[in-house]
Design a protein around this motif. Structure first.
Motif, mmCIF file in Angstrom:
data_model
loop_
_atom_site.group_PDB
_atom_site.id
_atom_site.type_symbol
_atom_site.label_atom_id
_atom_site.label_comp_id
_atom_site.label_asym_id
_atom_site.label_seq_id
_atom_site.Cartn_x
_atom_site.Cartn_y
_atom_site.Cartn_z
ATOM 1 N N ALA A 53 42.051 38.950 53.333
ATOM 2 C CA ALA A 53 41.354 40.241 53.452
ATOM 3 C C ALA A 53 42.018 41.118 54.509
ATOM 4 O O ALA A 53 42.258 42.302 54.296
ATOM 5 N N MET A 54 42.346 40.533 55.662
ATOM 6 C CA MET A 54 42.971 41.352 56.722
ATOM 7 C C MET A 54 44.345 41.829 56.288
ATOM 8 O O MET A 54 44.750 42.952 56.602
ATOM 9 N N ALA A 55 45.064 40.945 55.580
ATOM 10 C CA ALA A 55 46.413 41.309 55.148
ATOM 11 C C ALA A 55 46.338 42.496 54.185
ATOM 12 O O ALA A 55 47.189 43.381 54.201
ATOM 13 N N GLU A 56 45.264 42.501 53.399
ATOM 14 C CA GLU A 56 45.111 43.621 52.473
ATOM 15 C C GLU A 56 44.794 44.924 53.220
ATOM 16 O O GLU A 56 45.344 45.976 52.922
ATOM 17 N N PHE A 57 43.932 44.820 54.243
ATOM 18 C CA PHE A 57 43.670 46.009 55.085
ATOM 19 C C PHE A 57 44.992 46.530 55.642
ATOM 20 O O PHE A 57 45.277 47.721 55.645
ATOM 21 N N ALA A 58 45.799 45.587 56.157
ATOM 22 C CA ALA A 58 47.045 45.958 56.839
ATOM 23 C C ALA A 58 48.034 46.589 55.868
ATOM 24 O O ALA A 58 48.771 47.505 56.226
ATOM 25 N N ALA A 59 48.025 46.098 54.626
ATOM 26 C CA ALA A 59 48.967 46.640 53.647
ATOM 27 C C ALA A 59 48.607 48.080 53.290
ATOM 28 O O ALA A 59 49.471 48.884 52.949
ATOM 29 N N ARG A 60 47.320 48.406 53.399
ATOM 30 C CA ARG A 60 46.895 49.741 52.996
ATOM 31 C C ARG A 60 46.919 50.761 54.127
ATOM 32 O O ARG A 60 46.902 51.949 53.892
ATOM 33 N N ASP A 61 46.914 50.293 55.362
ATOM 34 C CA ASP A 61 46.844 51.215 56.500
ATOM 35 C C ASP A 61 47.753 50.698 57.618
ATOM 36 O O ASP A 61 47.521 49.610 58.145
ATOM 37 N N PRO A 62 48.796 51.445 57.967
ATOM 38 C CA PRO A 62 49.759 50.957 58.973
ATOM 39 C C PRO A 62 49.149 50.817 60.368
ATOM 40 O O PRO A 62 49.767 50.219 61.244
ATOM 41 N N ARG A 63 47.957 51.341 60.561
ATOM 42 C CA ARG A 63 47.332 51.186 61.886
ATOM 43 C C ARG A 63 46.660 49.822 62.024
ATOM 44 O O ARG A 63 46.195 49.464 63.100
#
Ligand code: UDP
Ligand code: MG
Length: 318
Positions: A53-63
């Motif tokens: 889940a976190m990796a997906e957040f990170a893939a969508r938002d560079p912040r």
């Protein structure tokens, strides 16, 4: 994008149900401050898909960034890994279960602007926690205050905002048994508090069962105090003084010829002294084991994956 103004570090152990709301509330609070930021999720060996889940957040938002440790290293290590890898000038650390309300960050940032190097959040009340947990925590913080030589603030978790000098100092502390709320007090500089009411966990159960809490309390005590070691000295003096007196009495009784009974007293003393001696050997063992762990010099944690973040941002210390 240059180095972000603030990094928020979130150690997570099986926190999947909390992650979406955590991300949403944090992003909106941080955007409202108008500062550049990064949010660094540290997955401490979760088995519930938290990392995906976190990796997906990170893939969508560079912040947003996600870091995965190679196994469960414990809250204090996950937090350390996050602070080590954070790129921001200021670093905030908080729990991922929303017991540390993101909204408080605005107030903490204001306090940091006033020149406080370490801003900690101090709870005036806690919701949704057992009377036992509240009572033991209350006692623990007060005992620590008496027995240690650093000024560890009472009733604070690890919810902190660290300035650049405190971050650098914290990174230089590589001890293995880490009581981070003590360590951030130890670094000194100007320290200030903001107060809040600690809400209950949003979803899931505490990841600190009694066993881990006892370990944690022992780490805290042994990291910052030698009082348990000195216990032996004081008890030794007390028992020896008493023994001298008692020997004199026994000799006199012997001379007077009234000295036959005494099995009960004898057994009592043997058991009592045996117990005290074993307990003090145990105290030595607690310190010795920790010394052994330190001299092995193993890395504090191992990272297995890292996702996201702006690749152009420099300033990652290690
Ligand atoms: N945590 C962790 N590794 C662990 C245990 C806990 O990273 O081995 C994280 C957990 O996901 C949470 C924070 O540490 O974000 C505090 O844990 P928890 O809320 O369970 O502690 P409590 O608030 O009950 O003291
Ligand atoms: Mg919690």
């Amino acid at each position: 994008m240059s180095v972000p103004e603030i990094s928020v570090v979130l150690p997570c152990f099986n926190e999947l149900p909390n992650l979406p709301e955590l991300r949403r509330r944090l992003v909106s609070v941080l955007e409202a401050t108008g500062r550049t930021f990064e949010i660094l999720f540290v997955d401490d060996g979760s088995r519930d898909g938290s990392f995906e889940a976190m990796a997906e957040f990170a893939a969508r938002d560079p912040r947003l960034r996600a870091l995965r440790l190679s196994r469960n290293f414990g809250h204090q290590m996950a937090l350390t890994a996050g602070v080590d890898r954070a790129r921001g000038r200021l670093v905030a650390v908080m729990d991922a279960d929303l017991q540390d309300p993101p909204e408080l960050l605005a107030e903490m940032l204001a306090k940091s602007d006033e020149g406080y190097e370490v801003v900690y959040a101090q709870r005036t009340a806690r919701e949704g926690e057992s009377a036992f947990k509240r009572a033991t925590a209350h006692l623990f913080y007060r005992l620590m205050r008496r027995w240690t030589n650093v000024d560890i603030p009472v009733d604070t978790g690890d919810f902190r905002l660290l300035g650049p000098r405190a971050v650098a100092a914290f990174r230089s502390l590589r001890e293995r048994h880490r009581f981070i709320r003590g360590m951030t007090a130890w670094v000194g500089f100007r320290q200030g508090a903001v107060t809040y009411v600690r809400p209950a966990r949003l979803h899931g159960e505490t990841k600190y069962p009694l066993r881990k809490m006892v370990r944690f309390a022992l780490d805290a005590l042994t990291s910052f105090s030698h009082v348990p070691l000195q216990l032996g000295t004081w008890l030794g003096f007390a028992v020896s003084s008493f023994a001298f007196l008692y020997i004199a009495i026994v000799v006199v009784l012997k001379v007077l010829g009234i000295n036959e009974r005494g099995w009960t007293t004898l057994m009592g003393w043997i058991l009592l002294l045996g117990g005290v001696q074993l307990m003090l050997i145990g105290v030595l063992g607690e310190y010795l084991g920790r010394i052994y762990d330190e001299v092995k010099g193993r890395p504090l944690y191992l990272v297995s994956d890292e996702v996201g973040g702006d690749p152009d941002v420099a300033g990652e210390p290690r």
